[in-house]
Design a protein around this motif. Structure first.
Motif, PDB file in Angstrom:
ATOM      1  N   ARG A  36     -42.598 -19.701 -12.371  1.00 29.36           N
ATOM      2  CA  ARG A  36     -41.965 -20.018 -13.653  1.00 29.36           C
ATOM      3  C   ARG A  36     -42.288 -18.874 -14.599  1.00 29.36           C
ATOM      4  O   ARG A  36     -43.449 -18.511 -14.764  1.00 29.36           O
ATOM      5  CB  ARG A  36     -42.532 -21.309 -14.253  1.00 29.36           C
ATOM      6  CG  ARG A  36     -42.209 -22.571 -13.489  1.00 29.36           C
ATOM      7  CD  ARG A  36     -42.683 -23.764 -14.303  1.00 29.36           C
ATOM      8  NE  ARG A  36     -42.444 -25.031 -13.641  1.00 29.36           N
ATOM      9  CZ  ARG A  36     -43.300 -25.610 -12.805  1.00 29.36           C
ATOM     10  NH1 ARG A  36     -44.464 -25.036 -12.534  1.00 29.36           N
ATOM     11  NH2 ARG A  36     -43.003 -26.758 -12.251  1.00 29.36           N
ATOM     12  N   ILE A  37     -41.272 -18.318 -15.206  1.00 31.54           N
ATOM     13  CA  ILE A  37     -41.473 -17.199 -16.129  1.00 31.54           C
ATOM     14  C   ILE A  37     -40.895 -17.570 -17.490  1.00 31.54           C
ATOM     15  O   ILE A  37     -39.740 -17.969 -17.581  1.00 31.54           O
ATOM     16  CB  ILE A  37     -40.754 -15.918 -15.640  1.00 31.54           C
ATOM     17  CG1 ILE A  37     -41.198 -15.562 -14.220  1.00 31.54           C
ATOM     18  CG2 ILE A  37     -41.039 -14.760 -16.595  1.00 31.54           C
ATOM     19  CD1 ILE A  37     -40.365 -14.452 -13.596  1.00 31.54           C
ATOM     20  N   THR A  38     -41.721 -17.472 -18.507  1.00 33.12           N
ATOM     21  CA  THR A  38     -41.200 -17.632 -19.860  1.00 33.12           C
ATOM     22  C   THR A  38     -41.524 -16.365 -20.635  1.00 33.12           C
ATOM     23  O   THR A  38     -42.520 -15.683 -20.374  1.00 33.12           O
ATOM     24  CB  THR A  38     -41.816 -18.849 -20.581  1.00 33.12           C
ATOM     25  OG1 THR A  38     -43.232 -18.826 -20.429  1.00 33.12           O
ATOM     26  CG2 THR A  38     -41.288 -20.143 -20.001  1.00 33.12           C
ATOM     27  N   HIS A  39     -40.658 -16.037 -21.558  1.00 35.23           N
ATOM     28  CA  HIS A  39     -40.802 -14.814 -22.348  1.00 35.23           C
ATOM     29  C   HIS A  39     -40.842 -15.234 -23.814  1.00 35.23           C
ATOM     30  O   HIS A  39     -39.836 -15.635 -24.376  1.00 35.23           O
ATOM     31  CB  HIS A  39     -39.607 -13.895 -22.074  1.00 35.23           C
ATOM     32  CG  HIS A  39     -39.736 -12.537 -22.668  1.00 35.23           C
ATOM     33  ND1 HIS A  39     -38.674 -11.690 -22.834  1.00 35.23           N
ATOM     34  CD2 HIS A  39     -40.819 -11.875 -23.136  1.00 35.23           C
ATOM     35  CE1 HIS A  39     -39.091 -10.559 -23.376  1.00 35.23           C
ATOM     36  NE2 HIS A  39     -40.386 -10.644 -23.582  1.00 35.23           N
ATOM     37  N   ILE A  40     -42.041 -15.218 -24.383  1.00 32.44           N
ATOM     38  CA  ILE A  40     -42.211 -15.706 -25.750  1.00 32.44           C
ATOM     39  C   ILE A  40     -42.933 -14.667 -26.592  1.00 32.44           C
ATOM     40  O   ILE A  40     -44.017 -14.195 -26.222  1.00 32.44           O
ATOM     41  CB  ILE A  40     -43.031 -17.022 -25.766  1.00 32.44           C
ATOM     42  CG1 ILE A  40     -42.332 -18.090 -24.911  1.00 32.44           C
ATOM     43  CG2 ILE A  40     -43.213 -17.522 -27.201  1.00 32.44           C
ATOM     44  CD1 ILE A  40     -43.193 -19.311 -24.646  1.00 32.44           C
ATOM     45  N   ARG A  41     -42.333 -14.341 -27.712  1.00 31.12           N
ATOM     46  CA  ARG A  41     -42.943 -13.430 -28.691  1.00 31.12           C
ATOM     47  C   ARG A  41     -43.549 -12.179 -28.061  1.00 31.12           C
ATOM     48  O   ARG A  41     -44.731 -11.867 -28.244  1.00 31.12           O
ATOM     49  CB  ARG A  41     -44.013 -14.159 -29.509  1.00 31.12           C
ATOM     50  CG  ARG A  41     -43.408 -15.163 -30.487  1.00 31.12           C
ATOM     51  CD  ARG A  41     -44.435 -15.682 -31.474  1.00 31.12           C
ATOM     52  NE  ARG A  41     -45.476 -16.470 -30.843  1.00 31.12           N
ATOM     53  CZ  ARG A  41     -45.381 -17.792 -30.639  1.00 31.12           C
ATOM     54  NH1 ARG A  41     -44.321 -18.444 -31.029  1.00 31.12           N
ATOM     55  NH2 ARG A  41     -46.362 -18.437 -30.062  1.00 31.12           N
TER      56      ARG A  41
END
Ligand SMILES: [Zn+2]
Length: 91
Positions: free
Chosen positions: A66-71
């Motif tokens: 799972r990859i999330t891209h935040i700030r």
């Protein structure tokens, strides 16, 4: 049918993975924690969501990556993967 969920194969995540890993991640071999199946990242099923990207096992649907891209930073959850094997290569 939900138009917000886009399903492709893992090769479509190659560009994103290449921003995180300095090698060809789609060729790496991942062992599924759920069923033990070994597949290359490129063979996984890719689900794109508004919040990020999920790569699932084609055999049992366990979420391997799972990859999330935040700030400005990437957050990776690899808890669905029991092993990741990356072939040695000359850089
Ligand atoms: Zn599996």
């Amino acid at each position: 049918m939900n138009d917000n969920n886009l399903r492709l194969d893992g090769n479509a995540a190659g560009g994103l993975l290449n921003e995180i890993f300095p090698f060809e991640m789609t060729a790496a071999q991942a062992t599924c924690e759920g069923c033990g199946q070994i597949s290359s990242i490129g063979e996984l099923m890719l689900y794109g969501h508004g919040m990020g990207t999920i790569l699932r096992c084609a055999g049992c649907d366990t979420a391997l990556i799972r990859i999330t891209h935040i700030r400005g930073s990437y957050r990776l959850d690899l808890s669905g993967m029991s092993c990741l094997r990356v072939a040695e290569e000359v850089h």
